[in-house]
Write a protein that holds these residues in place. Sequence first.
Motif, PDB file in Angstrom:
ATOM      1  N   ARG A  10      -6.948  -6.782   4.540  1.00  0.00           N
ATOM      2  CA  ARG A  10      -6.698  -6.338   2.908  1.00  0.00           C
ATOM      3  C   ARG A  10      -7.508  -5.610   1.716  1.00  0.00           C
ATOM      4  NH1 ARG A  10      -4.185 -10.876   0.104  1.00  0.00           N
ATOM      5  NH2 ARG A  10      -5.518 -12.170   0.763  1.00  0.00           N
ATOM      6  N   PHE A  26      -6.590  -1.258   1.298  1.00  0.00           N
ATOM      7  CA  PHE A  26      -5.842  -1.320   0.129  1.00  0.00           C
ATOM      8  C   PHE A  26      -6.777  -0.382  -0.521  1.00  0.00           C
ATOM      9  CE2 PHE A  26      -2.635  -4.364   0.921  1.00  0.00           C
ATOM     10  CZ  PHE A  26      -1.303  -3.909  -0.054  1.00  0.00           C
ATOM     11  N   PRO A  32       1.142  -0.732   0.134  1.00  0.00           N
ATOM     12  CA  PRO A  32       0.250  -0.327  -0.214  1.00  0.00           C
ATOM     13  C   PRO A  32       0.683   1.425  -0.076  1.00  0.00           C
ATOM     14  CG  PRO A  32       0.094  -1.223   2.347  1.00  0.00           C
ATOM     15  CD  PRO A  32       0.886  -1.881   1.167  1.00  0.00           C
ATOM     16  N   ASP A  62      -6.277  -7.028  -2.743  1.00  0.00           N
ATOM     17  CA  ASP A  62      -5.113  -5.995  -2.912  1.00  0.00           C
ATOM     18  C   ASP A  62      -5.243  -5.359  -3.591  1.00  0.00           C
ATOM     19  OD1 ASP A  62      -3.840  -7.766  -3.131  1.00  0.00           O
ATOM     20  OD2 ASP A  62      -2.131  -7.947  -1.684  1.00  0.00           O
TER      21      ASP A  62
END
Length: 382
Positions: free
Chosen positions: A338, A342, A15, A295
């Motif tokens: 996640r 993200f 990220p 993600d």
Amino acid sequence: MLVLQERPPVGDLEPPGRREQPAPSTVSGLGAGSEVDTRPRQARDRSSGATLARPWSGAQQRRLAGINLVTVILMLVAGIGTASGVSGLQAPAAVGRWVGASLGFGSASDATVAKRPTVAQLLPYGKGMWIWEPDQTEGGDAAAIVARAKAIGLTHLYVRTGSSWDGFNGGPFLDKLLPAAHQAGLLVYGWDFPRLLSPSDDVARAKEAVQHRAPGKQHIDGFAADIETQSEGTAISGPAATQYGQELRAAVGPDFPLIATVPRPSPSLSYPYAEVVASFDAIAPMVYWLNRQPDSDVAGALHDLAPYGKPIFPVGQAYDGKPEGGRPGVPPPEELWRFMRFAQSNGALGVSFWSWQGADQRAFDAIGQAEEFPPAAALALR
């Protein structure tokens, strides 16, 4: 069911640094006029010496004549609601208060009317869930739905109001949910499945949902159109999407939030995104990662939709993807976290999950435990 589309894996992503989320613009909500001297004029009766109140002075009579003319004009001008921040039903009372203040019978500040929040303030910040079948959602118990939503930090709910197959059928559930949700500070967005075989009919049905009033004159806070692909039965095309979007915007006006719910962009997907989102205020891409990873999928969706210049609110997977070719079971907490991490780090202003009835207890717990998109931040953005 919302559509699923394939996207090649992007690979392991880290990220990027969290960006500051832009706060929507705000508009001053109150207006007040200057104070008016309300003391009665006095006249002395020459014969008795008594002091009497004279109800209409010459100046007041002249002002009243002018005000009568102005009032008639104001009541005939459709723009009174826009100019004063009140609805057509409220306009006579607001004008009456202004007349009284002008004659010296009260302060013009009494006519202050709170304005509806802006579109930017009513967008789905924070975390939300989609309700498909109310009977499969806490047994249709509005109080239980609201209690669970608050317990896991939700800020909004999406409620199905109809489709091209079913017509507008969400009224009875909205009558129960809206008062309870609004009392608890939750926003409620209606959502509908238009096939676009007759965009005008789809718009008429959406307008029913927007104009529906629950007890206490409660209404939905925004409307999401679930505009699917041909594989889901939608006659999707650029012209049909343009007609639907333009007619829908004309039907609800410029100040009502519209959210375009669209498939996640994929190289293998031919979809008229520009035409679909043009008349909408925000985009909610359906990011169901199935046998991929959350993600890369959410980062890719945010990247691909950014050029359209609309706030983006991804919809994540909280249901068993096995029947659609994904891994069996509801995604585990690590994948849900996640997805949210993200989404936030790549510019999303909020997220939601499909669907309430498909999620298990672990999914609800994970959504509630996530540090991303806290309710306090969502309220601040509003």
